[in-house]
Design an enzyme around this catalytic site. Structure first.
Site, PDB file in Angstrom:
ATOM      1  N   ASN A 158      -1.263 -76.625 -24.006  1.00  0.00           N
ATOM      2  CA  ASN A 158      -1.019 -78.010 -24.224  1.00  0.00           C
ATOM      3  C   ASN A 158       0.068 -78.247 -25.150  1.00  0.00           C
ATOM      4  OD1 ASN A 158      -1.486 -80.782 -24.519  1.00  0.00           O
ATOM      5  ND2 ASN A 158      -2.959 -80.020 -26.198  1.00  0.00           N
ATOM      6  N   HIS A 162       1.042 -80.271 -28.708  1.00  0.00           N
ATOM      7  CA  HIS A 162       0.128 -80.494 -29.980  1.00  0.00           C
ATOM      8  C   HIS A 162       1.415 -80.724 -31.079  1.00  0.00           C
ATOM      9  CE1 HIS A 162      -3.189 -82.947 -32.263  1.00  0.00           C
ATOM     10  NE2 HIS A 162      -2.754 -81.579 -32.840  1.00  0.00           N
ATOM     11  N   SER A 213       2.917 -77.476 -31.863  1.00  0.00           N
ATOM     12  CA  SER A 213       2.416 -76.072 -31.450  1.00  0.00           C
ATOM     13  C   SER A 213       1.850 -76.376 -29.313  1.00  0.00           C
ATOM     14  CB  SER A 213       1.351 -75.587 -32.052  1.00  0.00           C
ATOM     15  OG  SER A 213       1.263 -75.890 -33.408  1.00  0.00           O
ATOM     16  N   ASP A 271      -8.225 -78.797 -29.308  1.00  0.00           N
ATOM     17  CA  ASP A 271      -6.899 -78.295 -30.111  1.00  0.00           C
ATOM     18  C   ASP A 271      -6.693 -76.335 -30.645  1.00  0.00           C
ATOM     19  OD1 ASP A 271      -4.658 -80.561 -29.089  1.00  0.00           O
ATOM     20  OD2 ASP A 271      -5.874 -81.176 -31.570  1.00  0.00           O
TER      21      ASP A 271
HETATM   22  C1  GRF Z   1       4.409 -85.532 -27.513  1.00  0.00           C
HETATM   23  O1  GRF Z   1       4.159 -86.093 -28.854  1.00  0.00           O
HETATM   24  C2  GRF Z   1       2.842 -84.551 -27.223  1.00  0.00           C
HETATM   25  O2  GRF Z   1       3.038 -83.447 -29.008  1.00  0.00           O
HETATM   26  C3  GRF Z   1       1.338 -85.641 -27.783  1.00  0.00           C
HETATM   27  O3  GRF Z   1       2.243 -86.479 -26.703  1.00  0.00           O
HETATM   28  C4  GRF Z   1       3.182 -86.823 -26.802  1.00  0.00           C
HETATM   29  C5  GRF Z   1       3.743 -86.616 -25.594  1.00  0.00           C
HETATM   30  O4  GRF Z   1       4.579 -87.616 -24.873  1.00  0.00           O
HETATM   31  N1  GRF Z   1       0.156 -84.185 -27.132  1.00  0.00           N
HETATM   32  P1  GRF Z   1       5.466 -87.748 -24.137  1.00  0.00           P
HETATM   33  O5  GRF Z   1       4.658 -88.381 -22.907  1.00  0.00           O
HETATM   34  O6  GRF Z   1       5.836 -86.623 -23.166  1.00  0.00           O
HETATM   35  O7  GRF Z   1       6.477 -87.951 -23.757  1.00  0.00           O
END
Ligand code: GRF
Length: 321
Positions: free
Chosen positions: A109, A111, A138, A147
């Site tokens: 994932n 984050h 991260s 997370d």
């Molecule tokens: C990103 O900021 C990611 O870190 C978070 O959700 C957002 C997703 O953005 N988990 P995208 O759909 O990849 O543009």
């Protein structure tokens, strides 16, 4: 070049990280290919991009569904596409523990914070409110706790004077797009990297009491007991004698056990040349989602079969707590 790992990407919205992952997969050094993009929102923007790039897509709204039921459908789509890894990229769903456990070591994932700081939502505002000099991003392994899995890579992003959550989020997005494909690639590459695998086995073997390393026929090996009279409990085997495996050889209880394991799980075990005849089994290390706890258990068991009583007593006492 080794075969590419098959990856399913789960999204909920824009899918800009998905796009970064998808285009990075087209680079010559990519260790993965994207076999599916799946979303819990049929309107997720990223789906049309994926489809335009010729990637299979799957969409199923979670509305009105039980969590476990929706998870199962997403998982089935991933498996159906042949995915070995699931990469969450802005997937705004909390997964059931069972799902996370089934994919442990094979689900990543991204984050938008410097974990362990700010798990959960509103990460940018929380970093600004706390007066942090940097926010960041991260990439981590997914475990049942939100997370909280092992962090595989991070990038720091400076917070400017007068920064807003939106302006910071936008810049962090650039960092995300650099970081995610790189970390994924390295993570997948390391499972075939003999040096990485050797370092891990060494760390686990030497963590057992009264052990030391000694080379045997050109391969690293680990012994229990004193330098003088110690006995081997493990050997590192890097594609030896025509085998395509990188493995650690450990002692089984009997030839029957060895043969049963090899027959039942040929993807995990093999009977090594020479050593196999005396009950040593090869535990294959270069395979997707290898469970290192399992390797540690084998090492301990093998170590127990040769270690001096004084040493096994130590570990028995420690394990009581
Ligand atoms: C990103 O900021 C990611 O870190 C978070 O959700 C957002 C997703 O953005 N988990 P995208 O759909 O990849 O543009």
């Amino acid at each position: 070049m080794a075969e590419k790992s098959k990856v399913a990407i789960f999204i909920s919205g824009r899918g800009s990280n998905m796009a970064a992952l998808l285009y990075a997969a087209k680079l010559p050094e990519a260790a993965y290919e994207v076999v599916l993009v799946a979303a819990n929102d049929p309107k997720a923007e990223g789906l049309t991009l994926a489809a335009a790039e010729g990637i299979d897509t799957f969409a199923l709204s979670h509305k009105g569904m039980q969590r476990a039921e929706h998870d199962a459908a997403m998982e089935q789509a991933a498996r159906g596409a042949g995915a070995e890894y699931i990469v969450l990229a802005g997937y705004m769903r909390i997964l059931t523990d069972e799902f996370a456990k089934r994919w442990e070591g094979r689900m990543l994932n991204i984050h938008p914070s410097l974990l362990p700081r700010y798990p959960g939502l509103d990460t940018h505002q929380r970093a600004i409110d706390a007066g942090d000099s940097h926010g960041g991003v991260s990439v981590h392994l997914v475990t049942p706790e939100l997370d909280a899995g092992e962090v595989l890579g991070q990038m720091r992003v400076a917070i400017r004077e007068g920064e807003t959550a939106d302006s910071l989020a936008e810049r962090i997005r650039f960092a995300e797009h650099q970081l995610y494909p790189r970390v994924l690639n390295d993570y997948l590459g390391r499972e075939n990297d003999p040096q990485f695998l050797l370092d891990k086995v060494r760390e686990l073997a030497l963590a057992l009491p009264q052990t030391h390393e000694r080379e045997s026929h050109g391969s690293p090996g680990w012994r229990a007991g004193s330098e003088k009279s110690g006995k081997y409990f493990a050997y590192f085997n890097d594609q030896h004698h025509g085998s395509e495996h990188i493995a650690v050889l450990v002692k089984t209880g009997s030839m029957d056990e060895l043969l049963d394991l090899v027959e039942a799980q040929p993807q995990a075990y093999f009977k090594p040349a020479y050593y196999g005849a005396s009950g040593w089994i090869g535990v294959i290390l270069n395979r997707p989602g290898l469970d290192w706890d399992h390797v540690a258990d084998w090492l301990e068991r093998s170590w127990r079969s040769v270690a001096p009583k004084s040493a096994t007593k130590l570990i028995d006492a420690a394990e009581q707590f």
